[in-house]
Scaffold this motif. Structure first.
Motif, PDB file in Angstrom:
ATOM      1  N   THR A   6       6.267  23.381  19.827  1.00 61.51           N
ATOM      2  CA  THR A   6       5.885  22.096  19.231  1.00 61.51           C
ATOM      3  C   THR A   6       4.371  22.030  19.045  1.00 61.51           C
ATOM      4  O   THR A   6       3.881  21.591  18.000  1.00 61.51           O
ATOM      5  CB  THR A   6       6.368  20.938  20.114  1.00 61.51           C
ATOM      6  OG1 THR A   6       7.785  21.040  20.310  1.00 61.51           O
ATOM      7  CG2 THR A   6       6.047  19.598  19.472  1.00 61.51           C
ATOM      8  N   LEU A  31       3.408  24.284  16.141  1.00 63.21           N
ATOM      9  CA  LEU A  31       3.718  23.634  14.855  1.00 63.21           C
ATOM     10  C   LEU A  31       2.641  22.613  14.493  1.00 63.21           C
ATOM     11  O   LEU A  31       2.186  22.550  13.343  1.00 63.21           O
ATOM     12  CB  LEU A  31       5.093  22.981  14.942  1.00 63.21           C
ATOM     13  CG  LEU A  31       5.539  22.156  13.726  1.00 63.21           C
ATOM     14  CD1 LEU A  31       7.030  22.356  13.460  1.00 63.21           C
ATOM     15  CD2 LEU A  31       5.267  20.666  13.888  1.00 63.21           C
ATOM     16  N   LYS A  32       2.230  21.832  15.459  1.00 58.90           N
ATOM     17  CA  LYS A  32       1.226  20.804  15.181  1.00 58.90           C
ATOM     18  C   LYS A  32      -0.102  21.427  14.752  1.00 58.90           C
ATOM     19  O   LYS A  32      -0.765  20.940  13.830  1.00 58.90           O
ATOM     20  CB  LYS A  32       1.046  19.925  16.423  1.00 58.90           C
ATOM     21  CG  LYS A  32       2.248  19.038  16.733  1.00 58.90           C
ATOM     22  CD  LYS A  32       2.023  18.198  17.993  1.00 58.90           C
ATOM     23  CE  LYS A  32       3.199  17.283  18.257  1.00 58.90           C
ATOM     24  NZ  LYS A  32       3.006  16.456  19.468  1.00 58.90           N
ATOM     25  N   CYS A  48      10.972  24.004  18.488  1.00 63.26           N
ATOM     26  CA  CYS A  48      10.211  22.803  18.149  1.00 63.26           C
ATOM     27  C   CYS A  48      11.072  21.561  18.363  1.00 63.26           C
ATOM     28  O   CYS A  48      12.217  21.505  17.909  1.00 63.26           O
ATOM     29  CB  CYS A  48       9.737  22.851  16.695  1.00 63.26           C
ATOM     30  SG  CYS A  48       8.640  24.239  16.331  1.00 63.26           S
ATOM     31  N   ASP A  95       9.102  14.775  17.773  1.00 71.84           N
ATOM     32  CA  ASP A  95       7.645  14.927  17.721  1.00 71.84           C
ATOM     33  C   ASP A  95       7.199  15.690  16.483  1.00 71.84           C
ATOM     34  O   ASP A  95       6.239  15.305  15.799  1.00 71.84           O
ATOM     35  CB  ASP A  95       7.164  15.682  18.961  1.00 71.84           C
ATOM     36  CG  ASP A  95       6.940  14.759  20.144  1.00 71.84           C
ATOM     37  OD1 ASP A  95       7.947  14.229  20.638  1.00 71.84           O
ATOM     38  OD2 ASP A  95       5.777  14.563  20.543  1.00 71.84           O
ATOM     39  N   SER A  96       7.900  16.781  16.205  1.00 74.89           N
ATOM     40  CA  SER A  96       7.497  17.644  15.089  1.00 74.89           C
ATOM     41  C   SER A  96       7.658  16.938  13.757  1.00 74.89           C
ATOM     42  O   SER A  96       6.810  17.048  12.868  1.00 74.89           O
ATOM     43  CB  SER A  96       8.320  18.932  15.111  1.00 74.89           C
ATOM     44  OG  SER A  96       8.145  19.613  16.329  1.00 74.89           O
ATOM     45  N   TRP A 109       4.869  14.443  13.197  1.00 70.53           N
ATOM     46  CA  TRP A 109       3.597  15.131  12.937  1.00 70.53           C
ATOM     47  C   TRP A 109       3.560  15.703  11.518  1.00 70.53           C
ATOM     48  O   TRP A 109       2.548  15.588  10.826  1.00 70.53           O
ATOM     49  CB  TRP A 109       3.405  16.231  13.970  1.00 70.53           C
ATOM     50  CG  TRP A 109       2.018  16.820  13.972  1.00 70.53           C
ATOM     51  CD1 TRP A 109       1.572  17.852  13.228  1.00 70.53           C
ATOM     52  CD2 TRP A 109       0.905  16.385  14.767  1.00 70.53           C
ATOM     53  NE1 TRP A 109       0.258  18.116  13.504  1.00 70.53           N
ATOM     54  CE2 TRP A 109      -0.196  17.231  14.445  1.00 70.53           C
ATOM     55  CE3 TRP A 109       0.723  15.389  15.715  1.00 70.53           C
ATOM     56  CZ2 TRP A 109      -1.442  17.097  15.039  1.00 70.53           C
ATOM     57  CZ3 TRP A 109      -0.535  15.254  16.309  1.00 70.53           C
ATOM     58  CH2 TRP A 109      -1.596  16.099  15.973  1.00 70.53           C
ATOM     59  N   LEU A 138      12.431  22.100   9.007  1.00 71.63           N
ATOM     60  CA  LEU A 138      12.716  21.658  10.379  1.00 71.63           C
ATOM     61  C   LEU A 138      14.085  20.985  10.447  1.00 71.63           C
ATOM     62  O   LEU A 138      14.876  21.248  11.376  1.00 71.63           O
ATOM     63  CB  LEU A 138      11.618  20.701  10.847  1.00 71.63           C
ATOM     64  CG  LEU A 138      11.782  20.114  12.251  1.00 71.63           C
ATOM     65  CD1 LEU A 138      11.613  21.209  13.302  1.00 71.63           C
ATOM     66  CD2 LEU A 138      10.784  18.987  12.495  1.00 71.63           C
TER      67      LEU A 138
END
Length: 859
Positions: free
Chosen positions: A450, A453-454, A474, A478-479, A482, A495
């Motif tokens: 995660t 990814l951010k 991930c 959250d992902s 973002w 995703l």
């Protein structure tokens, strides 16, 4: 040199405690064994003190000494040396060249009065070789010139073991097993008193400086070398450590691992055995004694006794780290391994490596930091937590306590410097990418992926897509938030797809293509969506977006059906349903029918007919409004002609009716050919199109795979049409001549000669006539060969028959049929090649019933 506070100097015995009511006391030597401290003075008195140690919150300690006893030895000489033998409860006291044995607690001499006389100096063997636990091994420098003596000392007696001669007068000695390390008048040597072998070490001048010989470990000694060097030497005469640089006028040396402590007239200096650097300097004037006792270092002046209290190694290491002296801290930590239990050391050392890693990280020394993090098995979340918002909101991680570093977050560490912050983020990207597939990630994969990814999304990094299309952990919530924040909608779709939310993914991509949201990640996103739907197993999703992809582009959109895996086409998607869907999209419908007919080769009449009609409609549409004569065939018309020629499944009559009067003579000729109406087909090709090459090709096409007479009939029909009288007779005549000359083998030459006009020259038909004669000769010769072979075979049979007839057969009533075993009643029989005779009716029955027994296998 960078200073380190490794020791503090603490007073143990003040002059007042020692002197009492005496006016003058001079300390000559000290000995320490556990809590027992012994002091020998210049007036031949031995003092016994009890040391009490009290730890301080700072990690150091203080000492208080309580006087127990003192004893005057009865000599007028000072006490030279004290050595405790705790196993025997004895104190060895050297005074006036005599070693006396005292009780350690009462300081009473042993009742036997045992002593060693004639000793100038002594040393205990801390690596004894006798194997007797009830004695200690003592080595003395004898007052005899150039002599060393070895004794066994028991509770109440002494025993000399050996006397060893030395090449020069010995001035100082240390013992380890069978090895003596000696300071002679001009040099240091190693002497094995068991074998007599000696090894020179290095020279020194005893007149200029005081020699130092000290055992520091198993088979290793510390010596005061030339040039102010503290030299290490093993019993093999080699040095395994680099020397330390100390004062030229050093008085004494001691070891408190990992430090070498040296005493001179003014200072106590502390050197590291690990990197040979001087770490600490303590002012200490008038000192003349420096010794270590089981890790406790004691220094003394003539009036007082002091203890060098080491700071705990962990405290020293932490101080070094606080000063950002990473290398020194790590060297010291490694050196501490021998003094700390293994499990405790591993925990401590890992933490030190992690702290060092954060120090290097803060200095942007990323390669060093990465290696330290890896070696220290850092919980990678400690690093991620420095970066605001990278850890998932659901993460339960809390930082290590006590903390591994002093920074709240990356903003504080970089002090807002955007360039430094960017470098730190690039490092974290690289580090997380490396560790995500290793054991470091065990249990933390969601946090790592995660965070990665951010970082990728924020930096607009190409690896974002690679992360999402491969196995990852991930966290969706959250992902997704973002990616949406950074407008990475295509990546957000990936995703969703990875989390089995294909409907959400496709809808997001559709919105991008429609321009409802902006994301320029892929310029070919429409084609990507088509490809995605092509391989999707969700039929409902495919049907939902089928109209959308077809409206964007019929030719590309139809690939959703045409490029699907073959097994899925056969099992999941019904062609009839797809055709119904495609009726609104003529271009797509043609593409799909081509896929069914040409690619998949489905043998279904309605698909072939439908495709032919669609081709025909388009051809007619293309030709409407234009003069069809002399117009070159379009791509669709070529496809139509090819389909009409190759397929045998379409409904010919429907197409003929549609073509009639449409000005498509080639197509009409092909259709008439399919109906075996060859004269009509050839008439169209010859008279309407005047395409003589096409007429020849027609004959070859329709006779493909048929017998030679069929092909011959077609070519004769075409020839007859060429030779019919008419206004275009010259052109047809030339066509006829060319036909004959090119296809001589497909004509009956005799019939052709009857049809040809009498005015044609032999030269005109020379290729045909040559071929015809050659074919005729070949046919005659072939026939002659076949006839000759037949005659030869017939002759062989006749010969066999004559041979059979040439031998006589005697028949009597005693002869029996070999099949029925009955006699012959009349002179009629069948004779087999093996000579067996049977009735004619038996032979006939054998032929009708082959399983019946017979006299031979040949008839």
């Amino acid at each position: 040199m960078m200073s380190t506070k490794a020791f503090t100097l603490v007073s143990a015995v003040e002059w007042e405690l020692l002197a009492g009511d005496k006016e003058r006391v001079h300390i000559e030597c000290v000995e320490c064994c556990g809590k027992n401290l012994y002091v020998g003075t210049g007036d031949c008195v031995v003092y016994h003190f009890l040391l009490e140690e009290r730890a301080l919150p700072t990690g150091t300690a203080t000492f208080s000494a309580t006087k127990q006893l003192h004893r005057h030895l009865g000599f007028r000489k000072p006490v030279s040396e004290l050595r405790a033998a705790s196993a025997l409860n004895r104190l060895l006291v050297l005074c006036d060249n005599s070693i006396t044995l005292l009780n350690m607690m009462s300081l009473e001499p042993v009742p036997s009065g045992a002593r060693i006389k004639g000793a100038a100096a002594l040393a205990l063997n801390e690596n004894p070789v006798s194997g007797d636990p009830f004695c200690v091994e003592v080595c003395i420098i004898s007052v005899k010139r150039r002599t060393i003596q070895l004794f066994l000392v028991y509770e109440d007696r002494v025993q000399i073991v050996r006397e060893v001669s030395t090449p020069e007068q010995p001035l100082a000695v240390a013992v380890d097993g069978h090895f003596l390390c000696l300071a002679l008048t001009t040099q240091y040597i190693i002497l094995n008193y068991n074998t007599g072998f000696s090894q020179d070490l290095f020279p020194y001048c005893s007149e200029e400086k005081r020699p130092i010989v000290k055992r520091i470990g198993r088979q290793e000694f510390l010596l005061a070398g030339p040039g102010g060097l503290g030299m290490f030497a093993t019993v093999a005469g080699i040095s395994q450590r680099a020397p330390v640089h100390w004062s030229e006028n050093v008085i004494g040396a001691a070891i408190c691992f990992p430090y070498v402590i040296a005493l001179d007239d003014e200072f106590i200096t502390v050197h590291s055995m690990l990197d040979q650097q001087q770490k600490q300097t303590l002012p200490f004037k008038e000192g003349h004694i420096l010794q270590d006792f089981e890790g406790r270092v004691i220094v003394a002046t003539s009036k007082g006794v002091y203890i060098l209290v080491p700071l705990p190694l962990e405290k020293q290491i932490q101080d070094l780290l606080a000063s950002h002296r990473v290398e020194e801290a790590l060297v010291l930590a490694k050196g501490a391994r021998r003094n700390i239990p293994k499990e405790k050391f591993q925990v401590m050392y890992r933490r030190i490596l992690q702290q060092a890693g954060f120090i290097q990280f803060a200095q942007l020394q990323f390669l060093e930091a990465k290696e330290l993090f890896r070696s220290g098995q850092l919980d990678v979340r400690e690093l991620i937590s420095l970066y605001p918002f990278l850890l998932p909101t659901s993460s339960s991680f809390t930082r290590s306590h006590p903390p591994l570093h002093e920074y709240a977050d990356l903003n504080q560490l970089t002090q807002g410097d955007q360039e430094k912050m960017a470098k730190c983020k690039r490092f974290l990207m690289s580090y997380l990418n490396e560790v995500r597939s290793t054991e470091v990630a065990n249990g933390y994969k969601e946090d790592i992926d995660t965070a990665l990814l951010k970082l990728y999304a924020e930096a607009d990094h190409d690896s974002l897509l690679d992360l999402l299309v491969t196995e990852n952990s991930c966290l969706l919530t959250d992902s997704a938030a973002w990616l949406e924040k950074h407008k990475k909608y295509f990546a957000l779709g990936l995703l969703y797809h990875y989390n089995n939310q294909d409907a959400a993914a496709v809808q997001l991509w559709v919105n991008i293509v429609n321009g409802d949201i902006h994301d320029s990640t892929r310029s070919d996103l429409y084609e990507y969506v088509v490809d995605f739907l092509t391989y999707s197993l969700d039929q409902e999703l495919v049907w939902k977006y089928a109209d959308w992809v077809l409206q964007k582009s019929e030719e590309v959109g139809v690939q959703v059906f045409t490029k699907r895996p073959l097994d899925e086409q056969q099992n999941s998607f019904n062609p009839d349903s797809i055709i119904t869907c495609l009726k609104k999209y003529p271009k797509a419908l043609v593409k799909y029918l081509e896929h069914l007919v040409i690619d998949r080769r489905l043998q279904k009449e309605e698909y072939h007919t439908h495709l032919a009609l669609l081709y025909l409609d388009k051809v007619l549409q293309e030709r409407s409004g234009t003069n069809s004569k002399g117009v070159e065939a379009t791509e669709t018309q070529v496809k139509l002609q090819h389909l009409l020629q190759k397929s045998d499944l379409y409904r010919v009559h429907i197409l003929i009716d549609r073509i009639r009067g449409a000005g498509l003579p080639m197509e009409s000729a092909i259709l008439h050919g399919k109906l075996e109406e060859h004269e009509e087909a050839l008439r169209i090709l010859v008279h309407e199109l005047q395409d003589f090459s096409a007429a020849e090709d027609y004959c070859l096409w329709r006779s493909e795979g048929r017998d030679p007479p069929y092909r011959q009939r077609l070519f004769h029909t075409l020839l007859a049409m060429y030779l019919q009288p008419g206004p275009t007779a010259p052109e047809l005549a030339m066509a006829a001549a060319d036909l004959l000359n090119r296809h001589a083998a497909n004509f009956d030459a005799a019939r052709v000669l009857q049809l040809l006009p009498g005015g044609w020259s032999v030269q005109l038909l020379r290729p045909f006539l040559t071929g015809a004669v050659r074919n005729s000769v070949h046919a005659r010769r072939t026939t002659q060969v076949a006839l000759g072979l037949a005659k030869s075979e017939n002759l062989i049979y006749k010969y066999d028959k004559m041979k059979l007839k040439g031998s006589s057969v005697q028949l009597s009533d005693k002869k029996l049929c070999q099949m029925c075993q009955n006699p012959f009643c009349e002179p009629v029989f069948v004779r087999y090649p093996n000579g067996g005779l049977v009735h004619t009716h038996c032979a006939a029955s054998r032929h009708t019933n082959p399983s019946s027994p017979g006299p031979g296998t040949r008839t």
